[in-house]
Each structure stands twice: as structure tokens, then as C-alpha cells.
Write a protein that holds these residues in place. Structure first.
Motif, short mmCIF file in Angstrom:
data_model
loop_
_atom_site.label_atom_id
_atom_site.label_comp_id
_atom_site.label_asym_id
_atom_site.label_seq_id
_atom_site.Cartn_x
_atom_site.Cartn_y
_atom_site.Cartn_z
N VAL A 23 0.82 -1.21 0.00
CA VAL A 23 0.00 0.00 0.00
C VAL A 23 0.85 1.26 0.00
O VAL A 23 0.50 2.24 -0.67
N VAL A 24 1.98 1.26 0.70
CA VAL A 24 2.82 2.47 0.73
C VAL A 24 3.29 2.85 -0.67
O VAL A 24 3.10 4.01 -1.10
N PRO A 25 3.92 1.95 -1.45
CA PRO A 25 4.28 2.35 -2.82
C PRO A 25 3.07 2.65 -3.70
O PRO A 25 3.13 3.51 -4.58
N LEU A 26 1.96 1.96 -3.45
CA LEU A 26 0.76 2.24 -4.23
C LEU A 26 0.30 3.68 -4.03
O LEU A 26 -0.05 4.38 -4.98
N LEU A 27 0.34 4.15 -2.78
CA LEU A 27 -0.07 5.53 -2.50
C LEU A 27 0.91 6.53 -3.09
O LEU A 27 0.51 7.61 -3.53
N PRO A 77 -7.97 1.69 7.91
CA PRO A 77 -6.55 2.07 7.83
C PRO A 77 -5.84 1.44 6.63
O PRO A 77 -5.98 0.24 6.36
N LEU A 78 -5.11 2.24 5.90
CA LEU A 78 -4.33 1.86 4.72
C LEU A 78 -5.20 1.40 3.56
O LEU A 78 -5.11 1.90 2.44
N LEU A 79 -6.07 0.41 3.82
CA LEU A 79 -6.85 -0.15 2.72
C LEU A 79 -7.82 0.86 2.12
O LEU A 79 -8.04 0.88 0.91
N GLY A 80 -8.41 1.72 2.96
CA GLY A 80 -9.33 2.72 2.44
C GLY A 80 -8.66 3.63 1.43
O GLY A 80 -9.20 3.91 0.35
#
Length: 293
Positions: free
Chosen positions: A21-25, A122-125
Motif C-alpha cells: 500500500v505504501v508504494p501504491l499511495l 486504515p491503509l486499505l481505504g
């Protein structure tokens, strides 16, 4: 031990979620800052690839950490570059993992219509937002009666999402019952189906209106749990012996594309009749899957 297995699976999923998720964001932020549409579109494969990699880790955990047997049958011809509307019955959060296990990297990334409250997970949203998952209000009839303007908000959100989806291979996912099946909900509805709640046709109609001519087919998915409907921890702890899935590929009904579901009563009745026919067949499929030896 089921508890130890559950804890290990949860730790791996949590670590994988953060790592994906971090690189995706970061890619989503870059996409938002780029000045040209074609450059923003070029970011889509990176976003999709990260999401499919995350799902791939979950599928690997299914294979190595559970004894759950997945039995799939059907007549669908699946294309990674296709444009699909995916319909399914809904009984558990496990349904989502089943669908991802069956379809990941075989059709485009499944995009779900999500309740607006899920944006705050958290994160997934944020990940779902970055991947253009549409968030819906899903207002009750009482809320709409008090404020009729609410009725148009989800329609507008559907149209905005479908406008984005036209430019990319996509699989738009719809749990047509609108909520997870329970015996209490089944009884309170007076549902005419043995194993299903009544279908809600509006969301399907709006997608076909916005994207009908750009869709290749409908993938009608029936999910059955012969040992009983599981919760997510049951799957993670290895307590689900078997999942059975049937996939039917249906043509896009040409006479139901482009109609005005909201304002044309005759069209709405015709659409609901078609949807009820699909649901009767699904009920038969689900009954057969549950009874199969």
C-alpha cells in the motif's frame, strides 16, 4: 494449532499490506501531480500491478497455510484485457478472497462498489481510493424520503466511476443482494429464494446504462460453502474444508442497455424481471453446489 496459524497468517497479511500500500499511495500521488492525461493513464498498470501482487500474496497464503479445497466449474472464457460486469451472491467477507483467488491475473482487477464508511479503514481505504474503487452512500429508503436529493448521489458516483473504467480493462464487481446473507435477513424479506436475498437491480442497471456497450460479458458467480458460511478468521485458521464456485458467462442483454431505470417504470419492471430470472437460476445453482457429493 489453528490459533498459531491464524496469528502467522495475520502477521504476513499485515506486513504485505504495508509493503504494497505504501508504494501504491506514492504512485497515486505521482499520478495526481502529473500534468498530462496520457501520463496519468500510464500510472494505471503500476497501480494495478501492486494490487495484483498484494492479492497474489494472499492467494499464496491460501495455498500454503490452509487445507481449503477450491472447486471451480463454469463455461466462461476469461480475458486479462476484458471488460466485465461480475455479479455474485454474498454471504461472508470470505467471498472477496474467493473471488480474488479465482480471478486474480485472469481478468482485470476487480473493482468493488464500497460503502463510503470503508474509506476510513486504515491503509486499505486509501488504497481502494487510489485504485478508483467507487464509494457509495447506500442510503436507506427513509433517508431518501427525508432528502430526495440523496437518491441521485450514488447514481452520479456510479457514472463517474464508469467514465474512468471505459479507458481501461476492468471488472466491475457487484454483490447484487446489497448485504451479506443471513437467515434473519432472509426471513424478514420474505425472500422467494431458498438460499439468496432479493436482488437489488438498480446498481446493475446503472452500470449497464453507463458502460453497457463497452462491456464484453457478464460473469455470474455463485459461491457455496458446504460446511456452513464461514467468517474470515475461519479461513485464516484453516477451518473451511471446501469452497465451491460456479461461473456462468452471460451476454450483455442488448434490450436492457441504455434504459432509464430511475424514471421509466416499464423499463424498470422489465429489468427487474430479467434480474429475478438470473437470481432464480443462481438459487438453483447454489442449491446444487451445496448438495453435491
Amino acid at each position: 494449532m489453528p490459533l498459531l496459524r491464524f496469528v502467522l497468517v495475520l502477521l504476513v497479511i499485515s506486513a504485505s499490506t504495508v509493503l504494497h500500500v505504501v508504494p501504491l499511495l506514492l504512485v497515486a500521488l505521482l499520478k495526481g501531480l502529473l500534468p498530462l492525461p496520457r501520463l496519468r493513464v500510464a500510472c494505471n498498470p503500476l497501480l494495478t500491478g501492486l494490487a495484483e501482487s498484494w492479492i497474489g500474496v494472499n492467494n499464496w497464503l491460501w495455498d500454503v497455510c490452509t487445507d481449503t479445497r477450491l472447486v471451480v466449474d463454469g463455461d466462461a472464457t476469461l480475458r486479462k484485457d476484458g471488460h466485465y460486469l461480475v455479479l455474485a451472491n454474498h454471504q461472508s467477507w470470505v467471498d472477496i478472497l474467493v473471488l480474488q483467488k479465482v480471478f486474480n491475473r485472469r481478468i482485470p482487477l476487480l473493482r468493488f462498489f464500497l460503502k463510503r464508511q470503508l474509506f476510513w479503514v486504515p491503509l486499505l481505504g486509501l488504497a481502494w481510493w487510489a485504485l478508483d474503487f467507487p464509494f457509495m452512500g447506500r442510503y436507506t429508503p427513509k433517508q431518501i424520503a427525508r432528502n430526495p436529493a440523496l437518491a441521485g448521489r450514488d447514481i452520479a458516483a456510479t457514472r463517474r466511476a464508469c467514465a474512468k473504467f471505459r479507458a481501461i480493462p476492468v471488472a466491475v464487481m457487484n454483490f447484487v443482494e446489497g448485504t451479506r446473507f443471513t437467515a434473519a435477513k432472509h426471513a424478514s424479506q420474505g425472500s422467494p429464494y431458498r438460499h439468496l436475498l432479493k436482488p437489488k437491480s438498480g446498481g446493475v442497471a446503472f452500470v449497464l446504462d453507463a458502460m453497457g456497450e463497452g462491456l464484453h460479458a457478464i460473469l455470474d458467480v455463485t459461491i457455496a460453502y458446504p460446511a456452513g458460511i464461514p467468517a474470515l478468521p475461519d479461513l485464516m485458521a484453516g477451518r473451511v474444508p471446501e469452497v465451491r464456485v460456479r461461473i456462468r458467462q452471460r451476454p450483455i442483454p442488448a434490450d436492457l442497455v441504455g434504459g432509464d431505470y430511475q424514471n421509466d417504470r416499464a423499463f424498470r419492471v422489465r429489468f427487474q424481471q430479467w434480474m429475478n430470472g438470473v437470481w432464480r437460476e443462481k438459487d438453483d445453482d447454489l442449491d446444487a453446489l451445496l448438495k453435491a457429493k
